[in-house]
Design an enzyme around this catalytic site. Structure first.
Site, PDB file in Angstrom:
ATOM      1  N   ASP A  11       4.021 -44.900  28.284  1.00  0.00           N
ATOM      2  CA  ASP A  11       4.558 -45.962  27.414  1.00  0.00           C
ATOM      3  C   ASP A  11       6.071 -45.798  27.268  1.00  0.00           C
ATOM      4  O   ASP A  11       6.589 -45.560  26.180  1.00  0.00           O
ATOM      5  CB  ASP A  11       3.860 -45.952  26.053  1.00  0.00           C
ATOM      6  CG  ASP A  11       4.060 -44.643  25.287  1.00  0.00           C
ATOM      7  OD1 ASP A  11       3.978 -44.680  24.031  1.00  0.00           O
ATOM      8  OD2 ASP A  11       4.311 -43.596  25.908  1.00  0.00           O
ATOM      9  N   ASN A  40       4.979 -46.700  22.369  1.00  0.00           N
ATOM     10  CA  ASN A  40       6.367 -46.617  21.891  1.00  0.00           C
ATOM     11  C   ASN A  40       6.940 -48.004  21.614  1.00  0.00           C
ATOM     12  O   ASN A  40       7.729 -48.192  20.689  1.00  0.00           O
ATOM     13  CB  ASN A  40       7.234 -45.902  22.930  1.00  0.00           C
ATOM     14  CG  ASN A  40       7.010 -44.408  22.915  1.00  0.00           C
ATOM     15  OD1 ASN A  40       6.725 -43.827  21.873  1.00  0.00           O
ATOM     16  ND2 ASN A  40       7.083 -43.783  24.078  1.00  0.00           N
ATOM     17  N   PHE A 165       1.270 -39.182  17.293  1.00  0.00           N
ATOM     18  CA  PHE A 165       1.384 -40.624  17.555  1.00  0.00           C
ATOM     19  C   PHE A 165       0.396 -41.129  18.620  1.00  0.00           C
ATOM     20  O   PHE A 165      -0.324 -42.108  18.383  1.00  0.00           O
ATOM     21  CB  PHE A 165       2.827 -40.949  17.976  1.00  0.00           C
ATOM     22  CG  PHE A 165       3.052 -42.390  18.316  1.00  0.00           C
ATOM     23  CD1 PHE A 165       3.046 -42.815  19.637  1.00  0.00           C
ATOM     24  CD2 PHE A 165       3.261 -43.336  17.330  1.00  0.00           C
ATOM     25  CE1 PHE A 165       3.260 -44.148  19.964  1.00  0.00           C
ATOM     26  CE2 PHE A 165       3.468 -44.680  17.633  1.00  0.00           C
ATOM     27  CZ  PHE A 165       3.460 -45.082  18.960  1.00  0.00           C
ATOM     28  N   HIS A 241       8.770 -34.335  24.739  1.00  0.00           N
ATOM     29  CA  HIS A 241       7.302 -34.254  24.784  1.00  0.00           C
ATOM     30  C   HIS A 241       6.710 -34.455  26.180  1.00  0.00           C
ATOM     31  O   HIS A 241       6.046 -33.578  26.712  1.00  0.00           O
ATOM     32  CB  HIS A 241       6.699 -35.353  23.893  1.00  0.00           C
ATOM     33  CG  HIS A 241       7.172 -35.382  22.475  1.00  0.00           C
ATOM     34  ND1 HIS A 241       6.742 -34.504  21.496  1.00  0.00           N
ATOM     35  CD2 HIS A 241       8.032 -36.221  21.860  1.00  0.00           C
ATOM     36  CE1 HIS A 241       7.317 -34.801  20.350  1.00  0.00           C
ATOM     37  NE2 HIS A 241       8.096 -35.841  20.523  1.00  0.00           N
TER      38      HIS A 241
HETATM   39  O1  RIB Z   1       4.238 -38.047  19.676  1.00  0.00           O
HETATM   40  C1  RIB Z   1       5.036 -38.078  20.845  1.00  0.00           C
HETATM   41  C2  RIB Z   1       4.484 -39.030  21.838  1.00  0.00           C
HETATM   42  O2  RIB Z   1       4.510 -40.348  21.310  1.00  0.00           O
HETATM   43  C3  RIB Z   1       5.297 -39.096  23.135  1.00  0.00           C
HETATM   44  O3  RIB Z   1       4.458 -39.425  24.204  1.00  0.00           O
HETATM   45  C4  RIB Z   1       6.244 -40.231  22.887  1.00  0.00           C
HETATM   46  O4  RIB Z   1       6.672 -40.856  24.106  1.00  0.00           O
HETATM   47  C5  RIB Z   1       5.367 -41.164  22.106  1.00  0.00           C
HETATM   48  O5  RIB Z   1       4.576 -41.895  23.037  1.00  0.00           O
HETATM   49 CA    CA Z   2       4.943 -41.379  25.603  1.00  0.00          CA
END
Ligand code: RIB
Ligand code: CA
Length: 312
Positions: A11, A40, A165, A241
């Site tokens: 994303d 995102n 998330f 991440h």
């Molecule tokens: O919590 C971090 C994640 O959420 C990562 O993948 C960032 O790109 C968002 O998608």
């Molecule tokens: Ca991501």
């Protein structure tokens, strides 16, 4: 050396974009497809962002549109981190490729059906596309070598005190993926909050001198704004991440992990979206996840740096 066949579901998203540049620049993967998830930003924006990264690095990898929203819930986006367009900061070239006509799920099914070898899936956003594929094509599950995800966490959340998330956006999808029986590598916040990029690291990318290094630096300049304001505990670093899910496939020795049983909470008043990691195996259930919790930060950033150097 034989390249590992993978499908990336993402994303983009600042850290997704760096993950794509690591995967492509490392030249270690046969990237069969890139599928996009809503997370995102909206699906329209993450799809366009993926196509922009393909134009930036000059890659001719087919890109497929995924779901517009989670399985049962309304979409939550992270524009407060990634901005109005989802990859705010650098100016990027307009896409030169069009999305492919198949949907993300149809593409995953077609690629796995036609492949004579198993394929690794690398989702770094909400797991809606992967869950939908598993529900629609259960007979193709055995063609998946492993699912290496960025998502979840054992000891902290970034959407609720315990939920990360990607899992929180579509917890039902995550529960389907974690319960699928396919081997999973989980790079959650425990490791990604140690995969930090600081200003000196950003300047190192900028000093590479190519367009991709400049874009990585400008992506991290923007991405760092949120972390410096909202995560002072990280000492000015931004949590890079998503590249963890690829870096673990390249060199797992850079990481610490443990085989654990993990399930996903989908109904808790306070805990929906939480990956419940049985770190001490108190439930005596068979492990389904390689739970990644530490990283050699320098080695990780060197992997990304060396890959970005090879890009245009
Ligand atoms: O919590 C971090 C994640 O959420 C990562 O993948 C960032 O790109 C968002 O998608
Ligand atoms: Ca991501």
């Amino acid at each position: 050396m034989k390249k590992r066949p993978i499908i990336i579901d993402c994303d983009p998203g600042h850290d997704d974009a760096v993950m794509l540049m690591l995967a492509i620049g490392s030249d270690l993967f046969d990237i069969k497809a890139i599928t996009t998830s809503a997370g995102n930003q909206t699906q329209a924006k993450t799809l366009k962002n993926a196509l922009k990264i393909m134009a930036l690095v000059g890659a001719d990898i087919p890109v497929y549109k995924g779901a517009d929203k989670p399985l049962f819930r309304e979409l939550i986006i992270a524009d407060y981190v990634h901005g109005e367009m989802g990859m705010d900061g650098p100016s990027l070239p307009e896409p030169t490729l069009q999305p492919e006509p198949l949907s993300a799920v149809e593409a995953i099914a077609a690629i796995l059906t036609e492949s004579e070898e198993t394929i690794t899936l690398v989702p770094t956003g909400p797991l809606t596309n992967i869950a939908t594929f598993l529900l629609a094509y259960p007979h193709l599950k055995d063609k998946i070598e492993r699912i290496s995800i960025m998502g979840g966490g054992a000891f902290r959340g970034n959407m609720t005190p315990t939920a990360e998330f990607n899992i929180y956006v579509d917890p039902e999808a995550a529960a389907i993926v974690f319960g699928s029986g396919v081997p999973i590598t989980m790079c959650g916040l425990d490791v990604t909050h140690k995969a930090l990029v600081f200003q000196e690291d950003i300047e190192r990318f900028r000093s590479i001198g190519n367009q991709s290094g400049k874009v990585v630096a400008e992506l991290m300049d923007f991405f760092s704004i949120f972390y410096r304001q909202e995560r002072p505990e990280l000492g000015g670093g931004a949590a890079l991440h998503d590249p963890c899910a690829i870096a673990w496939l390249i060199d797992p020795s850079l990481f610490e992990s443990r085989s654990c049983f993990v399930d996903v909470e989908t109904i808790g008043k306070l805990t929906t979206g939480t990956t419940v990691v049985d770190f001490f195996n108190v439930l005596k259930k068979a492990p389904n996840v390689e739970f990644v919790y530490d990283v050699d930060r320098e080695g990780y950033l060197n992997l990304i740096y060396d890959a970005v150097k090879k890009l245009p």
